[in-house]
Scaffold this motif. Sequence first.
Motif, PDB file in Angstrom:
ATOM      1  N   ILE A 109       4.505  -6.543  -4.130  1.00  0.00           N
ATOM      2  CA  ILE A 109       3.051  -7.066  -4.257  1.00  0.00           C
ATOM      3  C   ILE A 109       3.024  -8.443  -3.802  1.00  0.00           C
ATOM      4  O   ILE A 109       2.286  -8.750  -3.773  1.00  0.00           O
ATOM      5  CB  ILE A 109       2.430  -5.695  -5.459  1.00  0.00           C
ATOM      6  N   GLU A 110       4.049  -9.067  -4.999  1.00  0.00           N
ATOM      7  CA  GLU A 110       3.555 -10.529  -5.034  1.00  0.00           C
ATOM      8  C   GLU A 110       4.241 -11.016  -3.254  1.00  0.00           C
ATOM      9  O   GLU A 110       3.759 -11.763  -3.119  1.00  0.00           O
ATOM     10  CB  GLU A 110       4.101 -11.498  -5.875  1.00  0.00           C
ATOM     11  N   ALA A 111       5.043 -10.292  -3.441  1.00  0.00           N
ATOM     12  CA  ALA A 111       5.905 -10.788  -1.657  1.00  0.00           C
ATOM     13  C   ALA A 111       4.510 -10.406  -0.786  1.00  0.00           C
ATOM     14  O   ALA A 111       4.381 -11.679   0.098  1.00  0.00           O
ATOM     15  CB  ALA A 111       6.856  -9.944  -1.693  1.00  0.00           C
ATOM     16  N   LEU A 112       3.783  -9.433  -0.554  1.00  0.00           N
ATOM     17  CA  LEU A 112       2.936  -9.206  -0.303  1.00  0.00           C
ATOM     18  C   LEU A 112       2.158 -10.452  -0.074  1.00  0.00           C
ATOM     19  O   LEU A 112       1.333 -10.659   1.560  1.00  0.00           O
ATOM     20  CB  LEU A 112       2.268  -7.934   0.282  1.00  0.00           C
ATOM     21  N   ARG A 113       1.439 -10.623  -0.727  1.00  0.00           N
ATOM     22  CA  ARG A 113       0.477 -11.672  -1.084  1.00  0.00           C
ATOM     23  C   ARG A 113       0.159 -12.958  -0.827  1.00  0.00           C
ATOM     24  O   ARG A 113      -0.389 -13.630  -0.222  1.00  0.00           O
ATOM     25  CB  ARG A 113      -0.249 -12.108  -3.315  1.00  0.00           C
ATOM     26  N   VAL A 114       2.104 -13.658  -0.896  1.00  0.00           N
ATOM     27  CA  VAL A 114       2.616 -14.796  -0.674  1.00  0.00           C
ATOM     28  C   VAL A 114       2.680 -14.983   0.510  1.00  0.00           C
ATOM     29  O   VAL A 114       2.477 -16.039   1.523  1.00  0.00           O
ATOM     30  CB  VAL A 114       3.371 -15.824  -1.209  1.00  0.00           C
ATOM     31  N   GLY A 115       2.747 -13.615   1.238  1.00  0.00           N
ATOM     32  CA  GLY A 115       2.741 -13.788   2.967  1.00  0.00           C
ATOM     33  C   GLY A 115       4.500 -13.627   3.249  1.00  0.00           C
ATOM     34  O   GLY A 115       4.765 -14.036   4.734  1.00  0.00           O
ATOM     35  N   ARG A 116       4.985 -13.362   2.472  1.00  0.00           N
ATOM     36  CA  ARG A 116       6.156 -13.935   2.480  1.00  0.00           C
ATOM     37  C   ARG A 116       7.022 -12.913   4.261  1.00  0.00           C
ATOM     38  O   ARG A 116       6.042 -11.545   4.487  1.00  0.00           O
ATOM     39  CB  ARG A 116       7.763 -13.074   1.308  1.00  0.00           C
TER      40      ARG A 116
ATOM     41  N   ILE B 147       8.998  -1.723   4.814  1.00  0.00           N
ATOM     42  CA  ILE B 147       8.926  -1.899   3.764  1.00  0.00           C
ATOM     43  C   ILE B 147       9.379   0.935   3.638  1.00  0.00           C
ATOM     44  O   ILE B 147       8.131   0.820   4.678  1.00  0.00           O
ATOM     45  CB  ILE B 147       7.568  -1.825   3.438  1.00  0.00           C
ATOM     46  N   PHE B 148       9.913   0.238   2.631  1.00  0.00           N
ATOM     47  CA  PHE B 148      10.036   1.688   2.126  1.00  0.00           C
ATOM     48  C   PHE B 148       9.752   2.702   1.428  1.00  0.00           C
ATOM     49  O   PHE B 148      10.223   1.562  -0.012  1.00  0.00           O
ATOM     50  CB  PHE B 148      11.734   2.461   2.463  1.00  0.00           C
ATOM     51  N   ILE B 149       8.843   2.718   1.250  1.00  0.00           N
ATOM     52  CA  ILE B 149       8.156   4.352   0.085  1.00  0.00           C
ATOM     53  C   ILE B 149       8.249   5.122   0.024  1.00  0.00           C
ATOM     54  O   ILE B 149       9.311   6.038   1.048  1.00  0.00           O
ATOM     55  CB  ILE B 149       6.605   3.328   0.725  1.00  0.00           C
TER      56      ILE B 149
ATOM     57  N   LEU C 285       1.482   2.436  -5.082  1.00  0.00           N
ATOM     58  CA  LEU C 285       2.492   2.680  -3.628  1.00  0.00           C
ATOM     59  C   LEU C 285       1.178   2.841  -2.435  1.00  0.00           C
ATOM     60  O   LEU C 285       1.881   2.047  -1.424  1.00  0.00           O
ATOM     61  CB  LEU C 285       2.959   3.881  -3.999  1.00  0.00           C
ATOM     62  N   GLY C 286       0.264   4.171  -2.809  1.00  0.00           N
ATOM     63  CA  GLY C 286      -0.779   3.160  -1.990  1.00  0.00           C
ATOM     64  C   GLY C 286      -1.453   2.357  -1.411  1.00  0.00           C
ATOM     65  O   GLY C 286      -1.460   1.513   0.134  1.00  0.00           O
ATOM     66  N   HIS C 287      -1.455   1.410  -2.075  1.00  0.00           N
ATOM     67  CA  HIS C 287      -2.080   0.180  -2.010  1.00  0.00           C
ATOM     68  C   HIS C 287      -0.860  -1.038  -1.212  1.00  0.00           C
ATOM     69  O   HIS C 287      -1.303  -1.540   0.006  1.00  0.00           O
ATOM     70  CB  HIS C 287      -2.160  -0.571  -3.505  1.00  0.00           C
ATOM     71  N   ILE C 288       0.070  -1.217  -1.472  1.00  0.00           N
ATOM     72  CA  ILE C 288       1.315  -1.348  -1.431  1.00  0.00           C
ATOM     73  C   ILE C 288       1.443  -1.073   0.506  1.00  0.00           C
ATOM     74  O   ILE C 288       1.407  -1.886   1.299  1.00  0.00           O
ATOM     75  CB  ILE C 288       2.770  -1.678  -1.424  1.00  0.00           C
ATOM     76  N   ALA C 289       0.839  -0.174   0.627  1.00  0.00           N
ATOM     77  CA  ALA C 289       1.882   1.135   2.130  1.00  0.00           C
ATOM     78  C   ALA C 289       0.407   0.161   2.985  1.00  0.00           C
ATOM     79  O   ALA C 289       0.415  -0.331   3.865  1.00  0.00           O
ATOM     80  CB  ALA C 289       1.352   2.145   1.944  1.00  0.00           C
ATOM     81  N   SER C 290      -0.672   0.149   2.836  1.00  0.00           N
ATOM     82  CA  SER C 290      -2.479  -0.437   3.163  1.00  0.00           C
ATOM     83  C   SER C 290      -2.103  -1.763   2.892  1.00  0.00           C
ATOM     84  O   SER C 290      -2.378  -1.907   4.645  1.00  0.00           O
ATOM     85  CB  SER C 290      -2.642  -0.102   2.591  1.00  0.00           C
ATOM     86  N   LYS C 291      -1.482  -2.241   2.373  1.00  0.00           N
ATOM     87  CA  LYS C 291      -1.494  -3.968   2.783  1.00  0.00           C
ATOM     88  C   LYS C 291      -0.360  -4.475   3.681  1.00  0.00           C
ATOM     89  O   LYS C 291      -0.931  -5.547   4.484  1.00  0.00           O
ATOM     90  CB  LYS C 291      -1.335  -4.326   0.928  1.00  0.00           C
ATOM     91  N   ALA C 292       0.868  -3.610   3.542  1.00  0.00           N
ATOM     92  CA  ALA C 292       1.779  -3.865   4.393  1.00  0.00           C
ATOM     93  C   ALA C 292       1.644  -3.484   6.028  1.00  0.00           C
ATOM     94  O   ALA C 292       0.929  -4.499   7.121  1.00  0.00           O
ATOM     95  CB  ALA C 292       2.395  -3.234   4.460  1.00  0.00           C
ATOM     96  N   ARG C 293       0.198  -3.309   5.984  1.00  0.00           N
ATOM     97  CA  ARG C 293      -0.031  -2.187   7.720  1.00  0.00           C
ATOM     98  C   ARG C 293      -1.323  -2.701   8.184  1.00  0.00           C
ATOM     99  O   ARG C 293      -1.377  -3.394   9.047  1.00  0.00           O
ATOM    100  CB  ARG C 293      -0.499  -0.886   7.629  1.00  0.00           C
ATOM    101  N   GLU C 294      -2.076  -3.404   6.804  1.00  0.00           N
ATOM    102  CA  GLU C 294      -3.227  -4.584   7.598  1.00  0.00           C
ATOM    103  C   GLU C 294      -2.393  -6.494   7.943  1.00  0.00           C
ATOM    104  O   GLU C 294      -2.612  -6.502   8.597  1.00  0.00           O
ATOM    105  CB  GLU C 294      -3.944  -4.917   6.655  1.00  0.00           C
ATOM    106  N   ALA C 295      -0.721  -6.122   7.424  1.00  0.00           N
ATOM    107  CA  ALA C 295      -0.465  -7.383   7.965  1.00  0.00           C
ATOM    108  C   ALA C 295       0.501  -6.659   9.206  1.00  0.00           C
ATOM    109  O   ALA C 295       1.434  -8.184   9.270  1.00  0.00           O
ATOM    110  CB  ALA C 295       0.797  -7.814   6.614  1.00  0.00           C
TER     111      ALA C 295
END
Length: 269
Positions: free
Chosen positions: A37-44, A49-51, A60-70
């Motif tokens: 989550i922090e890696a996504l937040r700072v734009g790493r 991403i494997f879930i 995990l749903g939040h992580i998947a959503s944020k990843a796809r948005e990026a």
Amino acid sequence: MYFVLLSANMSTGEKMQNRENNYEIKNDIIEGRNAVIEALRVGRSIDKIFIAKGETDKTLGHIASKAREAGIVVVDADRRKLDNMSVTKAHQGVVALVGVNEYCEVSDILDLAKERGEQPFIIVCDEVSDPRNLGAIIRSAECAGAHGVIIPKRRSAGLTAIVGKASAGAAEHMKIARVPNIPSVLKELKEKGVWVYGAAAGGSSELWSTDFSGSCAIVIGSEGDGMGRLVRESCDFIVSIPMAGRINSLNASAAASIIMYEVLRQRRG
């Protein structure tokens, strides 16, 4: 991209260990929910991403959503695959493939303090070899408002997946410099007006009566031997934490946290 070479003559256990070592050495994964989550937040920079397949967990749903948005590829993977990829064996259902985390220069840490209009507050780890201890120190440093952490290139844990997991994502926010020689760096810091405080049992300066209000670098020694001789001699003060029990020493990360929060208390007081 990562490559893991496995010999046909290896046992299953040896192959697993080889794979773990490659992931840790290449440092190309982040695992665990907070760390990802922090890696996504700072734009790493994240390649994929494997879930865990079939998971309905909201985080995990939040992580998947944020990843796809990026624009990051998200792959459903079974638990066995995640277990094989994991270095920590505590991936919490998510593993990210990332670019190598870059170290900064000591000058970058000092520049950050200047940008914030604050006195430099630096943590120096002298051969802290346990990656979980280093991760915990980085986590406490970030929470206590330190501007950066300095580690040596030799005989020290580096920015591995285990450190990232133990830091709960704090490694994504903390400036970390890796240097060839700690005593030389301490000398440079002193020349720039930074007071150097080494943590050790039996130090001449008790924690509660030590003034940390100015520029300071806190040196934490290794888990077994503490600070090296030259590092200790480079310190302006040797600080001890008061003990009231029968055991006269603390874990390196616990000692570091106590000192860091005394620095924070004084600066806010």
